[in-house]
Design an enzyme around this catalytic site. Structure first.
Site, PDB file in Angstrom:
ATOM      1  N   GLY A   9       0.833  -1.203   0.000  1.00  0.00           N
ATOM      2  CA  GLY A   9       0.000   0.000   0.000  1.00  0.00           C
ATOM      3  C   GLY A   9       0.865   1.249   0.000  1.00  0.00           C
ATOM      4  O   GLY A   9       2.014   1.232  -0.458  1.00  0.00           O
ATOM      5  N   VAL A  11       2.374   3.131   2.405  1.00  0.00           N
ATOM      6  CA  VAL A  11       3.628   3.146   3.169  1.00  0.00           C
ATOM      7  C   VAL A  11       4.607   2.098   2.629  1.00  0.00           C
ATOM      8  O   VAL A  11       5.790   2.382   2.410  1.00  0.00           O
ATOM      9  CB  VAL A  11       3.367   2.906   4.679  1.00  0.00           C
ATOM     10  N   ARG A  82      -5.496   4.627   9.499  1.00  0.00           N
ATOM     11  CA  ARG A  82      -6.641   5.340  10.083  1.00  0.00           C
ATOM     12  C   ARG A  82      -7.218   6.353   9.105  1.00  0.00           C
ATOM     13  O   ARG A  82      -6.538   6.815   8.180  1.00  0.00           O
ATOM     14  CB  ARG A  82      -6.255   6.018  11.393  1.00  0.00           C
ATOM     15  N   ASN A  95      -5.900  -5.115  12.637  1.00  0.00           N
ATOM     16  CA  ASN A  95      -4.469  -5.267  12.344  1.00  0.00           C
ATOM     17  C   ASN A  95      -3.755  -6.342  13.158  1.00  0.00           C
ATOM     18  O   ASN A  95      -2.764  -6.922  12.693  1.00  0.00           O
ATOM     19  CB  ASN A  95      -3.759  -3.923  12.488  1.00  0.00           C
ATOM     20  N   ASN A 120      -0.056  -0.133  12.593  1.00  0.00           N
ATOM     21  CA  ASN A 120      -0.562   0.442  13.844  1.00  0.00           C
ATOM     22  C   ASN A 120      -1.662  -0.408  14.477  1.00  0.00           C
ATOM     23  O   ASN A 120      -2.317  -1.166  13.760  1.00  0.00           O
ATOM     24  CB  ASN A 120      -1.138   1.838  13.543  1.00  0.00           C
ATOM     25  N   HIS A 175       3.771   5.477  20.325  1.00  0.00           N
ATOM     26  CA  HIS A 175       3.547   6.125  19.024  1.00  0.00           C
ATOM     27  C   HIS A 175       2.057   6.425  18.889  1.00  0.00           C
ATOM     28  O   HIS A 175       1.358   5.882  18.055  1.00  0.00           O
ATOM     29  CB  HIS A 175       4.043   5.198  17.910  1.00  0.00           C
TER      30      HIS A 175
HETATM   31  N1  LIG Z   1       4.415   3.228  12.453  1.00  0.00           N
HETATM   32  C1  LIG Z   1       4.256   4.345  11.769  1.00  0.00           C
HETATM   33  O1  LIG Z   1       4.940   5.332  11.967  1.00  0.00           O
HETATM   34  C2  LIG Z   1       3.196   4.394  10.691  1.00  0.00           C
HETATM   35  C3  LIG Z   1       3.086   5.482   9.814  1.00  0.00           C
HETATM   36  C4  LIG Z   1       2.124   5.467   8.821  1.00  0.00           C
HETATM   37  C5  LIG Z   1       1.265   4.382   8.698  1.00  0.00           C
HETATM   38  N2  LIG Z   1       1.370   3.368   9.583  1.00  0.00           N
HETATM   39  C6  LIG Z   1       0.499   2.185   9.501  1.00  0.00           C
HETATM   40  O2  LIG Z   1       0.949   1.375   8.420  1.00  0.00           O
HETATM   41  C7  LIG Z   1      -0.140   0.580   7.944  1.00  0.00           C
HETATM   42  C8  LIG Z   1      -0.241   0.714   6.424  1.00  0.00           C
HETATM   43  O3  LIG Z   1      -0.623   2.029   6.078  1.00  0.00           O
HETATM   44  P1  LIG Z   1      -0.868   2.391   4.531  1.00  0.00           P
HETATM   45  O4  LIG Z   1      -1.186   3.829   4.502  1.00  0.00           O
HETATM   46  O5  LIG Z   1       0.229   1.839   3.716  1.00  0.00           O
HETATM   47  O6  LIG Z   1      -2.206   1.540   4.238  1.00  0.00           O
HETATM   48  P2  LIG Z   1      -2.689   0.987   2.808  1.00  0.00           P
HETATM   49  O7  LIG Z   1      -4.116   0.627   2.967  1.00  0.00           O
HETATM   50  O8  LIG Z   1      -2.299   1.930   1.733  1.00  0.00           O
HETATM   51  O9  LIG Z   1      -1.822  -0.331   2.616  1.00  0.00           O
HETATM   52  C9  LIG Z   1      -1.967  -1.459   3.411  1.00  0.00           C
HETATM   53  C10 LIG Z   1      -1.784  -2.686   2.535  1.00  0.00           C
HETATM   54  O10 LIG Z   1      -1.782  -3.850   3.362  1.00  0.00           O
HETATM   55  C11 LIG Z   1      -2.349  -4.887   2.569  1.00  0.00           C
HETATM   56  N3  LIG Z   1      -2.734  -5.998   3.414  1.00  0.00           N
HETATM   57  C12 LIG Z   1      -3.817  -6.115   4.219  1.00  0.00           C
HETATM   58  N4  LIG Z   1      -3.816  -7.323   4.815  1.00  0.00           N
HETATM   59  C13 LIG Z   1      -2.714  -7.980   4.382  1.00  0.00           C
HETATM   60  C14 LIG Z   1      -2.172  -9.253   4.641  1.00  0.00           C
HETATM   61  N5  LIG Z   1      -2.738 -10.103   5.483  1.00  0.00           N
HETATM   62  N6  LIG Z   1      -1.022  -9.596   4.010  1.00  0.00           N
HETATM   63  C15 LIG Z   1      -0.423  -8.749   3.160  1.00  0.00           C
HETATM   64  N7  LIG Z   1      -0.897  -7.522   2.875  1.00  0.00           N
HETATM   65  C16 LIG Z   1      -2.026  -7.151   3.480  1.00  0.00           C
HETATM   66  C17 LIG Z   1      -3.507  -4.197   1.866  1.00  0.00           C
HETATM   67  O11 LIG Z   1      -3.954  -4.940   0.742  1.00  0.00           O
HETATM   68  C18 LIG Z   1      -2.890  -2.858   1.501  1.00  0.00           C
HETATM   69  O12 LIG Z   1      -2.349  -2.867   0.190  1.00  0.00           O
HETATM   70  C19 LIG Z   1      -1.376   1.096   8.697  1.00  0.00           C
HETATM   71  O13 LIG Z   1      -1.654   0.252   9.799  1.00  0.00           O
HETATM   72  C20 LIG Z   1      -0.958   2.462   9.181  1.00  0.00           C
HETATM   73  O14 LIG Z   1      -1.667   2.878  10.319  1.00  0.00           O
HETATM   74  C21 LIG Z   1       2.315   3.349  10.558  1.00  0.00           C
END
Ligand SMILES: NC(=O)c1ccc[n+]([C@@H]2O[C@H](COP(=O)([O-])OP(=O)(O)OC[C@H]3O[C@@H](n4cnc5c(N)ncnc54)[C@H](O)[C@@H]3O)[C@@H](O)[C@H]2O)c1
Length: 309
Positions: A9, A11, A82, A95, A120, A175
């Site tokens: 996705g 990130v 989120r 998650n 997250n 975080h």
């Molecule tokens: N730790 C941090 O600093 C930080 C910062 C930004 C985002 N995040 C978190 O990172 C995560 C991803 O965010 P994003 O914006 O990329 O979301 P996104 O929806 O763009 O991407 C998430 C991807 O995960 C895939 N996915 C879902 N279940 C799966 C599985 N079982 N196996 C493989 N892939 C799977 C989805 O198909 C999707 O493509 C979120 O939980 C977000 O809150 C964390």
């Protein structure tokens, strides 16, 4: 070197893009559960290779973990982000299952990998990765404080009118919007404490703006941010694969450090070829330690939710 990014996705793909541009590994695998997404993004990125001048081989996979075998580093970015108005903590129900399943699959093919957890609520997902895999604690790293510290430097730079690169500033604790602790007392502009240039009111504003940095972007973008999170994930990979021993705030397992144990929380650590190698004690004052303990209480209650899922 082989790196896998689970979740193609926003990130995950940005992180992979940064890793490829910096040529941090020979082989980079992008994996997602959504049919064709990882393959498509991998191909798209590969088509930038001649334009950007990198040699990393990027491949995509729809949930086939055999493609990830013998990875040195695995980043977990899979899971829902989120939406405006949501907290990171509200994502746990969805998650936790995703992160646990991903960890199991990764370990089938890469027993020696260092795992970086991004999904997250990150502190709890890191705790889950540690407890469900029983891997040595140094090989489980949560990425959150690295991003929050970069956001802290950005906020400081806006008020100081300086380059963020000239600043040293760290965010410790959880975080979350209310659990992170920007340590402004330790923040310096080329070794000079920033308090010399910013009045207490301004300092308070910077700390508050840093804490809601992610929420502010979520409101603007309609979803969670990805450029800085992706870059932060790649910076950790760089310090591991090049054994740079850089200091980052990462979420790691505490065993008495910073007054806490049986919990994963953000503290300054050295990141090198063995994962997180050493926790650096900043010597918190009473007020900072109280904030850290309060943050730990919140993270611990979130960890307790895992038992109910
Ligand atoms: N730790 C941090 O600093 C930080 C910062 C930004 C985002 N995040 C978190 O990172 C995560 C991803 O965010 P994003 O914006 O990329 O979301 P996104 O929806 O763009 O991407 C998430 C991807 O995960 C895939 N996915 C879902 N279940 C799966 C599985 N079982 N196996 C493989 N892939 C799977 C989805 O198909 C999707 O493509 C979120 O939980 C977000 O809150 C964390």
């Amino acid at each position: 070197m082989k790196v896998t990014v689970v979740g193609a996705g926003a990130v995950g793909a940005t992180c992979a893009d940064n890793i490829a541009r910096k040529e941090l590994c020979e082989e980079l695998v992008l994996l997602d559960i959504k049919e064709g997404l990882a393959e498509g993004k991998a191909q798209d990125m590969m088509q930038t290779a001649t334009l950007l001048g990198f040699d990393t081989r990027i491949t995509g996979s729809t949930n086939d973990y055999s493609k990830t075998s013998n990875s040195d580093v695995v980043l977990i970015t899979s899971g829902i982000p989120r939406k405006p108005g949501m907290t990171r903590e509200e994502l746990i129900g969805t998650n936790a299952g995703i992160v646990k399943g991903v960890c199991e699959n990764i370990l089938k093919y890469s027993q020696n990998a260092i795992i970086i957890v991004v999904s997250n609520p990150m502190d709890t997902m890191t705790f889950l990765a540690l407890t469900s895999t029983a891997l040595p604690k140094n090989r489980i790293i949560g990425m959150g404080g690295t991003l929050d510290s970069a956001r802290f430097k950005y906020q400081l730079s806006q008020h100081l009118g300086c380059s963020p690169s000239d600043l040293n500033a760290v965010v410790v604790g959880g975080h979350g919007d209310t659990t992170m602790i920007p340590l402004i007392r330790f923040a310096t502009w080329n070794s000079v404490p920033v308090s010399r240039f910013l009045d207490p009111e301004k300092q308070k504003q910077i700390v508050n703006d840093t804490m809601v940095g992610g929420a502010t972007l979520t409101k603007l973008l309609g979803t969670s941010a990805w450029y800085a999170p992706g870059a932060a994930g790649a910076a950790l990979v760089e310090s591991i694969v090049r054994d740079e021993k850089k200091l980052f705030t990462c979420c790691v397992s505490l065993n008495g450090e910073y007054g806490q144990k049986d919990i994963c929380m953000g503290v300054p650590v050295i990141i090198g070829k063995n994962g997180w190698e050493k926790i650096i004690d900043y010597g918190l004052n009473e007020e900072e330690q109280t904030a850290f303990n309060k943050s730990a209480d919140a993270v611990r209650s979130m960890n307790d939710v895992l038992k109910t899922l």
